[in-house]
Design a protein around this motif. Structure first.
Motif, PDB file in Angstrom:
ATOM      1  N   THR A   1      41.554  24.303   1.258  1.00  0.00           N
ATOM      2  CA  THR A   1      41.282  22.872   1.181  1.00  0.00           C
ATOM      3  C   THR A   1      41.025  22.364   2.590  1.00  0.00           C
ATOM      4  O   THR A   1      41.450  22.994   3.562  1.00  0.00           O
ATOM      5  CB  THR A   1      42.460  22.091   0.565  1.00  0.00           C
TER       6      THR A   1
ATOM      7  N   LYS B   1      45.543  16.322   1.545  1.00  0.00           N
ATOM      8  CA  LYS B   1      44.528  16.147   0.503  1.00  0.00           C
ATOM      9  C   LYS B   1      45.002  15.166  -0.555  1.00  0.00           C
ATOM     10  O   LYS B   1      44.236  14.317  -1.034  1.00  0.00           O
ATOM     11  CB  LYS B   1      44.191  17.484  -0.136  1.00  0.00           C
ATOM     12  N   ASP B   2      46.284  15.255  -0.919  1.00  0.00           N
ATOM     13  CA  ASP B   2      46.835  14.350  -1.923  1.00  0.00           C
ATOM     14  C   ASP B   2      46.806  12.899  -1.454  1.00  0.00           C
ATOM     15  O   ASP B   2      46.792  11.975  -2.273  1.00  0.00           O
ATOM     16  CB  ASP B   2      48.279  14.749  -2.264  1.00  0.00           C
ATOM     17  N   MET B   3      46.801  12.689  -0.122  1.00  0.00           N
ATOM     18  CA  MET B   3      46.769  11.333   0.437  1.00  0.00           C
ATOM     19  C   MET B   3      45.367  10.945   0.905  1.00  0.00           C
ATOM     20  O   MET B   3      45.191   9.892   1.517  1.00  0.00           O
ATOM     21  CB  MET B   3      47.741  11.229   1.615  1.00  0.00           C
ATOM     22  N   ASN B   4      44.385  11.822   0.646  1.00  0.00           N
ATOM     23  CA  ASN B   4      43.022  11.599   1.139  1.00  0.00           C
ATOM     24  C   ASN B   4      43.017  11.478   2.660  1.00  0.00           C
ATOM     25  O   ASN B   4      42.358  10.616   3.238  1.00  0.00           O
ATOM     26  CB  ASN B   4      42.405  10.348   0.505  1.00  0.00           C
ATOM     27  N   GLY B   5      43.787  12.380   3.297  1.00  0.00           N
ATOM     28  CA  GLY B   5      43.881  12.358   4.749  1.00  0.00           C
ATOM     29  C   GLY B   5      43.624  13.719   5.346  1.00  0.00           C
ATOM     30  O   GLY B   5      43.274  14.677   4.640  1.00  0.00           O
ATOM     31  N   TYR B   6      43.808  13.797   6.679  1.00  0.00           N
ATOM     32  CA  TYR B   6      43.529  15.037   7.402  1.00  0.00           C
ATOM     33  C   TYR B   6      44.544  15.258   8.519  1.00  0.00           C
ATOM     34  O   TYR B   6      44.847  14.326   9.273  1.00  0.00           O
ATOM     35  CB  TYR B   6      42.135  14.995   8.051  1.00  0.00           C
TER      36      TYR B   6
ATOM     37  N   GLY C   1      42.196  19.633   3.875  1.00  0.00           N
ATOM     38  CA  GLY C   1      43.239  18.706   4.323  1.00  0.00           C
ATOM     39  C   GLY C   1      43.665  18.991   5.751  1.00  0.00           C
ATOM     40  O   GLY C   1      44.114  18.104   6.469  1.00  0.00           O
TER      41      GLY C   1
ATOM     42  N   ASN D   1      43.639   7.722   8.407  1.00  0.00           N
ATOM     43  CA  ASN D   1      44.017   8.874   7.583  1.00  0.00           C
ATOM     44  C   ASN D   1      43.887  10.185   8.362  1.00  0.00           C
ATOM     45  O   ASN D   1      43.845  11.260   7.775  1.00  0.00           O
ATOM     46  CB  ASN D   1      43.180   8.938   6.305  1.00  0.00           C
TER      47      ASN D   1
END
Length: 296
Positions: free
Chosen positions: A167, A140-145, A169, A107
């Motif tokens: 955020t 953030k919507d994908m729980n990623g960075y 992200g 992610n």
């Protein structure tokens, strides 16, 4: 100082072996790495070139070697996200790389966004801010960075930019050597400064030999000098301003740096990057053993 005992996994950038992706993955396994980072901006791992079946095949191949993916490289070159005329295409491609990463099991996408300008009220700062805000929301919507690599600016200035995004992200891929070689910033203090944002690190070392304008390394929107990745590597190998050297032979204080990462509770990857040298496999193998020397 008592040497820190680390539990971090050790990664390798596959492209550092300079032998192609599949062969590079085999070499990463052979040198004893726990995981790998791979470029996903062109060639074999460009999302535009990968069918759903091909993505599954890559994942199965990497899993079969017993390797994790620490991150994908999503650096799209140029001036990062400084040019509004290019940003729509770059943002969209970055999103596709994030989606590919999720399918392959990571992610984290590392990238360069361009030098963060000192003028927070200028158009370039606003352009970069808008692009990173969109990427941060998507991640953030994908729980990623999307993890910005350190180096072009001081850690304090980068933190100020990140704090304004609202955020996490968009986070940080911490490269201590870039800080040593270009800005002269202290990586140990940089870890404490950016502690809330570090999600991935590069294990690289270097020396600062003389003064240099970061724009001469990373380029800047409206600045005449623009270097590609290979030209920067030549500068790092034989230039007069800085030199990339094997792990443990440069200006990074590894015991203090690793201790700082421990103290901020960073448990992610230490991913070896070697961009110069005539025998990268030997250098990478030594780097793996160097980092394993800090394990119990």
């Amino acid at each position: 100082m008592t040497l820190p005992i680390i539990t971090n996994k050790i990664g390798v950038i596959v492209d550092s072996f300079q032998v192609g992706v599949k062969e590079g993955l085999l070499k990463a396994q052979q040198v004893g790495a726990d995981g790998v980072q791979m470029y996903a901006v062109h060639g074999e791992l460009d999302p535009a070139n990968l069918s759903a079946a091909a993505r599954k095949e890559w994942k199965a191949y990497i899993d079969g070697l017993g390797l994790d993916i620490s991150a994908l490289v999503g650096d799209l070159g140029g001036h990062g996200f400084q040019d509004p005329a290019q940003n729509r295409e770059k943002i969209d491609k970055s999103k596709r790389i994030m989606e590919l990463g999720m399918e392959l099991g990571t992610n984290i996408i590392t990238t360069h966004i361009g030098i963060v300008p000192s003028d927070k009220n200028g158009r370039v700062y606003e352009t970069m801010h808008m692009a990173c805000e969109e990427l941060a929301r998507f991640a953030k919507d994908m729980n990623g960075y999307f993890a910005i690599e350190t180096g072009p600016e001081t850690s304090a200035h980068l933190k100020s930019f990140l704090d304004g995004l609202g955020t996490k992200g968009v986070a940080v891929n911490f490269d201590p050597a870039n800080m040593v070689m270009v800005t002269g910033d202290d990586p140990v203090q940089g870890v404490y400064m950016l502690k809330d944002y570090i999600v991935h690190t590069h294990a690289k070392d270097g020396l600062k030999l003389g003064p240099i304008d970061p724009r001469d390394v990373y380029g800047d929107y409206g600045y005449e000098v623009t270097l590609d990745h290979e030209q920067i590597a030549v500068m790092a190998e034989s230039g007069s301003a800085f030199r990339e050297v094997p792990l443990g032979e440069g200006g990074v204080d590894w015991p203090a740096y690793l201790k700082a990462l421990q103290e901020i509770s960073y448990t992610g990857y230490l991913t070896i990057e070697r961009e110069v040298g005539t025998n990268p496999e030997a250098d990478i193998s030594k780097a793996v053993q160097f980092l394993k020397g800090f394990r119990a």
